[in-house]
Design a protein around this motif. Structure first.
Motif, short mmCIF file in Angstrom:
data_model
loop_
_atom_site.label_atom_id
_atom_site.label_comp_id
_atom_site.label_asym_id
_atom_site.label_seq_id
_atom_site.Cartn_x
_atom_site.Cartn_y
_atom_site.Cartn_z
N ARG A 1 2.02 -10.59 -0.14
CA ARG A 1 3.30 -11.26 -0.34
C ARG A 1 4.42 -10.26 -0.22
NH1 ARG A 1 3.17 -16.21 -2.91
NH2 ARG A 1 1.12 -16.88 -3.64
N ARG A 2 5.58 -10.77 0.18
CA ARG A 2 6.76 -9.92 0.15
C ARG A 2 7.19 -9.79 -1.31
NH1 ARG A 2 11.48 -11.92 3.95
NH2 ARG A 2 11.91 -13.27 2.18
N THR B 1 -10.71 -4.55 5.52
CA THR B 1 -10.06 -3.53 6.33
C THR B 1 -9.07 -4.18 7.29
OG1 THR B 1 -12.10 -2.28 6.23
CG2 THR B 1 -10.46 -1.55 7.83
N ILE B 2 -7.85 -3.67 7.28
CA ILE B 2 -6.85 -4.10 8.25
C ILE B 2 -6.64 -2.93 9.19
CG2 ILE B 2 -4.48 -4.90 8.57
CD1 ILE B 2 -4.61 -5.81 5.57
N ASP B 3 -6.91 -3.12 10.47
CA ASP B 3 -6.81 -2.00 11.41
C ASP B 3 -5.35 -1.65 11.71
OD1 ASP B 3 -9.54 -1.82 11.62
OD2 ASP B 3 -9.63 -3.40 13.16
N SER B 4 -4.55 -2.70 11.82
CA SER B 4 -3.16 -2.45 12.21
C SER B 4 -2.26 -3.38 11.40
CB SER B 4 -3.03 -2.72 13.71
OG SER B 4 -1.67 -2.84 14.04
N LEU B 5 -1.56 -2.82 10.44
CA LEU B 5 -0.68 -3.62 9.57
C LEU B 5 0.51 -4.15 10.37
CD1 LEU B 5 -0.25 -1.67 6.22
CD2 LEU B 5 -0.99 -4.04 6.45
N PRO B 6 0.68 -5.47 10.47
CA PRO B 6 1.79 -5.99 11.29
C PRO B 6 3.08 -6.12 10.48
CG PRO B 6 0.41 -7.78 10.56
CD PRO B 6 -0.12 -6.55 9.89
N LEU B 7 3.32 -5.22 9.53
CA LEU B 7 4.48 -5.37 8.63
C LEU B 7 5.52 -4.29 8.88
CD1 LEU B 7 2.55 -6.08 5.32
CD2 LEU B 7 3.67 -7.75 6.81
N LEU B 8 6.79 -4.66 8.64
CA LEU B 8 7.89 -3.71 8.78
C LEU B 8 8.32 -3.19 7.40
CD1 LEU B 8 9.98 -5.51 11.52
CD2 LEU B 8 8.48 -3.54 11.78
N ALA B 9 9.23 -2.25 7.40
CA ALA B 9 9.64 -1.56 6.18
C ALA B 9 9.98 -2.52 5.04
CB ALA B 9 10.85 -0.68 6.49
N GLY B 10 9.51 -2.20 3.84
CA GLY B 10 9.80 -3.02 2.69
C GLY B 10 8.71 -2.90 1.65
N GLY B 11 8.91 -3.60 0.55
CA GLY B 11 7.92 -3.59 -0.52
C GLY B 11 7.05 -4.84 -0.45
N VAL C 1 10.40 -8.88 8.91
CA VAL C 1 9.22 -8.63 8.10
C VAL C 1 8.03 -8.24 8.97
CG1 VAL C 1 7.68 -9.61 6.37
CG2 VAL C 1 10.04 -10.38 6.48
N LEU C 2 7.91 -8.91 10.11
CA LEU C 2 6.70 -8.75 10.92
C LEU C 2 6.91 -7.85 12.13
CD1 LEU C 2 5.39 -12.41 10.97
CD2 LEU C 2 4.62 -10.50 9.55
N GLU C 3 5.91 -7.04 12.42
CA GLU C 3 5.88 -6.29 13.66
C GLU C 3 5.33 -7.24 14.72
OE1 GLU C 3 6.92 -3.42 14.53
OE2 GLU C 3 5.99 -3.32 16.50
N MET C 4 6.05 -7.33 15.85
CA MET C 4 5.68 -8.36 16.81
C MET C 4 4.61 -7.92 17.79
SD MET C 4 9.27 -10.24 17.61
CE MET C 4 10.24 -8.77 17.57
N HIS C 5 4.41 -6.61 17.94
CA HIS C 5 3.46 -6.10 18.93
C HIS C 5 3.78 -6.64 20.31
CE1 HIS C 5 1.09 -4.14 15.93
NE2 HIS C 5 0.84 -5.27 15.28
#
Lengths: 283, 421
Positions: free
Chosen positions: B316-317, B349-359, B395-399
Motif C-alpha cells: 500500500r502507499r 520474491t519481486i524481481d523488479s519493483l515497479p514503484l517510484l519514490a515514496g513511502g 506511483v508506478l514505474e511504467m517500464h
C-alpha cells in the motif's frame, strides 16, 4: 491541461459590497431571521405560535395577578399597565437568556469562520426584538379594542424609554454572552437574578405598592433600570395624570437608572471586546 | 509586486489546562491550583510573504500547525507575537457549509451561507439559479438540508463557498470532498482562479493535489517551516522526511509486529513470527530502488494443526491506497501447518519493483483455505521506501519505451502530400 474547463459553465463570483457596515447589517438580518424561523419550524401551528403564545401569557398573567390577587386594585386600568410591563419584561428576559448562548452555542461558526463576533449577540437581540414587535402590535390591538390606551404628547417619550431598555439589554447581552463562554454557572445565576428582577421591577404590580410599604425600599428598587423603565412607560402610555412617573416617586434619583443602563452597556462592550480574541480557543 | 499576505515572526502557544475549569465553584475550590497547564507550541517563528497572484499550498503532517496558521491568517485565533497581515479582502472556507442549518431549505441556506461570505440577499437572488445549476440541485431548492445526502450538502456548500469574489481565498482540505465528477468541477474552478490571477492559500495533506495547482508549497513540521519552494521540490523533501520518520520509528521498536496494534487481528492459531524485507544482496533493508529486487520473508508459527492455509501480501502507499496484492491460493502454492510448534518459512520474491519514490507499507495476512477465518492479519507489518532516482512522477514505474520516428522510416503528412502531387 484540462481541456473541458473552457466549455464548462462555471459559477462566477460576485463582488462583495464595499461597505462593511452593509455586510454586517445583512448578516445580522439573516442570522436573526433564521433563529426566529427555527423557533417555529417543525411545529404544526408554525408562526401562529408567535401570536398565540403571548396572548395566552397575557391571559394567564391577567387572570392571576389582576383578577385573583387583585394587584393594582387601587390604580386605573391595571390590566393595560400589566400588558405594557409584561411586553417589556418578556423582551428583557428573552433577549438576555438567548444572548447567554449566542457565543457559546455557536462554537462551530466561531472556530471556522471570520466575522465580527458581536454580530451573533446583536442578531440574538434582534430576534428578541422581532418577538417584542409582534407583542407590541398585539398589545396595541387589544388595548385599542378595550379603549384603554391613553396616548398623549407625553407618549412620544415612550420610544426613548424603549431605547433605554435596548441599551441596557444590549449591554447585558454582550456581558453575559462573553462571560458565559468561560463560566458556565452564569446560566443558573442569571435565572435567579432574573427572578429577583421580575419581582423587584414591579412587573405584575404597581410600583406604588413598594412605595407604600417603605419609602427607603422604593428608592432602592427605583434604581433598578427595569423598574424605572416599566414605571415610566406606564406613566407615559397608560394614564399620565393618574400613574406617577419614577421621577415623581423617588425624585432626582430617577436619573440614576439611566446612568446604570449606559454604564452596563459600556461595561458589556468593554468586557466583550477584551474577551473576543479568546472565544475561538475556548470553545 | 505587492504582497497580499505578510506573515512575520508568528508564534502561537496553546495553554491546555489539565482540568477544564469552567465553573465558578471549581475556580473557588481550586484557586490554588490555577497554574496547572500543559503548554503546546503550535507555531514557532513563522515568516513568509505571499505575492499577489500566487497559488500557495501549505502541507505537513497532522499536528504540524497548519490549521493554526490558517486560523491566525483568518483572524480566528490571535497570535502570541508577530503578525499576519492581509492586504485586501479575503474569504475563508476552513470547512464547507459553515453556518448551514439542517432545518432550513437549500434556498434559505444559500442566503445564510452567502451572508456569512458578505453577500446580500439581493445579490444572491440574481445568482441563485446558477448556484443550483452548478451544484446540480435544481429540483431540490425547497427541500430541507437535513434531507440531503452528504454528497448533495457538500455540492451545495462548495457552490456557495466560491460565490464571493475576494482578493484572497483561504481553503482548508476542501479537495477531499464530493464524488469524482464534482471534484473535477472543483478543480476546474481552481484552474479558473489561477487563470484569473487570484491569490489562493490551499491547505492539504494531499501533496499530489497541491503539486498540480500550487506555484509554491510551504511544508510545516512541529510549528516550523521546513521547506519552502516549488511544489515538486517540497514534495521530494516531504517524502524523504516521511521515510526518515519511518526509519526512526523502526529503530525504536524492537519487534516489527506490535501486538497492541489495532491494525492487527486474527485468532492466531497460526501467527507471523517475523516479517522481513531483504534487498538483492540478501540483507535486511528498508530502502529499495525502482526496478530493483525485493524479497519478503515471513516466518509463521503454528499452535495447532490447521491444515492448509493461505498466506497473502499487499503493498500500500503510505496513505493506504492498495497498489498490488496476491496470495498463495491465487498463485496456486500450498502452505500447510500440520504440527503444533512448527515454524514455516515463506518467501515472496519481486524481481523488479515497479514503484517510484515514496513511502510504502506491506500488509500480510494468514487465512484458512476458504478465506472466511483470519488467523493473523497485520495492516502494516513492514514499511519501506523507494529512493528517488529516475525523476519519473507518480506511483508506478511504467517500464515503457519511447520511439522517435525519422522521415525515412515513418512517412510524415508532408511526405505523403508530395508523393500525391
Amino acid at each position: 491541461m484540462t481541456v473541458a474547463a473552457g466549455d464548462r459553465s462555471l459559477l462566477e463570483g460576485i463582488p462583495r459590497p464595499r461597505s462593511v457596515f452593509q455586510r454586517n447589517l445583512n448578516l445580522v438580518r439573516e442570522l436573526s431571521i433564521t433563529s426566529f424561523k427555527l423557533k417555529y419550524t417543525g411545529s404544526a401551528l408554525g408562526y401562529v405560535w408567535s401570536l398565540v403564545k403571548p396572548l395566552m401569557y397575557f391571559g394567564i398573567m391577567y387572570l392571576v395577578f389582576s383578577i385573583l390577587l387583585k394587584a393594582g386594585a387601587g390604580t386605573t386600568d391595571f390590566p393595560v399597565q400589566l400588558l405594557v410591563a409584561i411586553v417589556a419584561w418578556t423582551f428583557f428576559t428573552e433577549a438576555t437568556s438567548t444572548a447567554m448562548n449566542a457565543i457559546a452555542g455557536n462554537g462551530d461558526l466561531i472556530r471556522k469562520a471570520y466575522f465580527p463576533r458581536w454580530i451573533l449577540v446583536v442578531a440574538s437581540t434582534t430576534s428578541a426584538m422581532l418577538t417584542f414587535s409582534i407583542n407590541t402590535v398585539l398589545v396595541i390591538i387589544v388595548t385599542f379594542a378595550l379603549g384603554h390606551l391613553d396616548l398623549t404628547w407625553l407618549s412620544l417619550l415612550a420610544p426613548l424609554y424603549y431605547l433605554e431598555l435596548l441599551v441596557l439589554v444590549l449591554g447585558l447581552a454582550l456581558l453575559l454572552s462573553s462571560l458565559f463562554v468561560f463560566f458556565r454557572d452564569l446560566g443558573h445565576i442569571w435565572e435567579i437574578v432574573s427572578l429577583v428582577l421580575f419581582y423587584g421591577s414591579a412587573v405584575v404590580f404597581p410600583f406604588e405598592l413598594i412605595e407604600s410599604h417603605s419609602k427607603k425600599l422604593a428608592e432602592l428598587a427605583g434604581l433598578n433600570p427595569i423598574a424605572q423603565i416599566i414605571t415610566d412607560l406606564r406613566h407615559v402610555l397608560v394614564q399620565p395624570d393618574k400613574i406617577a412617573s419614577m421621577a415623581s416617586l423617588i425624585g432626582p434619583l430617577a436619573y440614576v437608572p439611566i446612568g446604570i443602563s449606559v454604564a452596563v452597556f459600556i461595561l458589556g462592550f468593554t468586557v466583550f471586546h477584551k474577551l473576543t480574541p479568546k472565544f475561538a480557543e475556548s470553545l | 509586486m505587492s504582497s497580499v499576505v505578510e506573515v512575520s515572526h508568528l508564534r502561537k502557544r496553546f495553554r491546555l489546562p489539565l482540568d477544564k475549569s469552567t465553573t465558578l465553584k471549581y475556580r473557588v475550590t481550586h484557586w490554588r491550583s490555577s497554574s496547572r497547564y500543559r503548554d503546546l507550541v503550535a507555531l514557532r517563528d513563522i515568516s513568509f510573504d505571499i505575492p499577489s497572484g500566487q497559488f500557495l499550498g501549505i502541507a505537513g503532517p497532522n499536528g504540524c500547525g497548519k490549521s493554526t496558521l490558517l486560523k491566525i491568517l483568518c483572524k480566528i485565533y490571535k497570535a502570541d507575537s508577530g503578525y499576519a497581515r492581509i492586504n485586501g479582502e479575503f474569504s475563508a472556507f476552513l470547512e464547507l457549509g459553515v453556518g448551514f442549518n439542517p432545518e432550513l431549505t437549500a434556498r434559505e441556506n444559500i442566503f445564510l451561507g452567502g451572508a456569512m461570505l458578505g453577500l446580500t440577499r439581493a445579490q444572491l437572488r440574481n445568482k441563485i439559479d446558477e448556484v443550483f445549476a452548478f451544484a446540480e440541485l435544481e429540483d431540490f431548492a425547497e427541500q430541507k438540508l437535513k434531507n440531503f445526502s452528504s454528497g448533495m450538502q457538500v455540492r451545495l456548500a462548495f457552490s456557495v463557498a466560491i460565490l464571493a469574489e475576494t482578493d484572497l481565498l483561504v481553503m482548508d482540505e476542501v479537495l477531499a470532498v464530493g464524488d469524482a465528477s464534482f471534484q473535477e468541477k472543483c478543480f476546474d474552478t481552481f484552474s479558473r482562479y489561477k487563470r484569473e490571477g487570484k491569490t489562493i492559500v490551499l491547505v492539504s495533506h494531499d501533496l499530489t493535489a497541491l503539486e498540480e495547482y500550487c506555484d509554491r508549497v510551504l511544508l510545516l513540521d512541529r510549528g516550523e517551516i521546513i521547506a519552502d519552494g516549488p511544489a515538486a521540490e517540497v514534495s521530494a523533501a516531504y517524502h524523504r522526511r516521511v521515510a526518515e520518520h519511518a526509519l526512526a520509528a523502526e529503530r525504536d521498536v524492537a519487534s516489527q509486529l506490535d501486538r497492541g496494534d489495532p491494525n492487527q487481528w486474527g485468532s492466531r492459531a497460526v501467527e507471523f513470527v517475523s516479517v522481513t524485507l531483504t534487498d538483492g544482496n540478501g540483507e535486511s533493508s528498508r530502502r529499495f530502488d525502482t526496478a530493483g529486487p525485493m524479497t519478503l520473508d515471513m516466518r509463521l508459527l503454528a499452535h495447532r494443526d490447521v491444515g492448509d492455509i493461505v498466506c497473502g501480501m499487499a503493498i500500500r502507499r503510505a496513505d493506504g491506497l492498495m497498489l498490488a496484492g496476491t496470495n498463495t491460493f491465487l498463485d496456486k502454492v500450498t502452505v500447510s501447518c500440520r504440527s503444533p510448534g512448527q515454524i514455516v518459512s515463506i518467501r515472496y520474491t519481486i524481481d523488479s519493483l515497479p514503484l517510484l519514490a515514496g513511502g510504502y507499507i506491506v500488509q500480510v495476512a494468514l487465512e484458512d483455505i476458504t478465506g472466511t477465518h483470519t488467523y493473523d492479519h497485520a495492516n502494516a507489518a513492514a514499511s519501506f521506501h523507494i529512493n528517488a532516482m529516475s525523476g519519473h512522477v507518480g506511483v508506478l514505474e511504467m517500464h515503457g519505451r519511447w520511439q522517435v520516428g525519422q522521415d525515412t522510416d515513418v512517412p510524415s503528412s508532408t511526405a505523403v502530400r508530395q508523393t500525391a502531387g
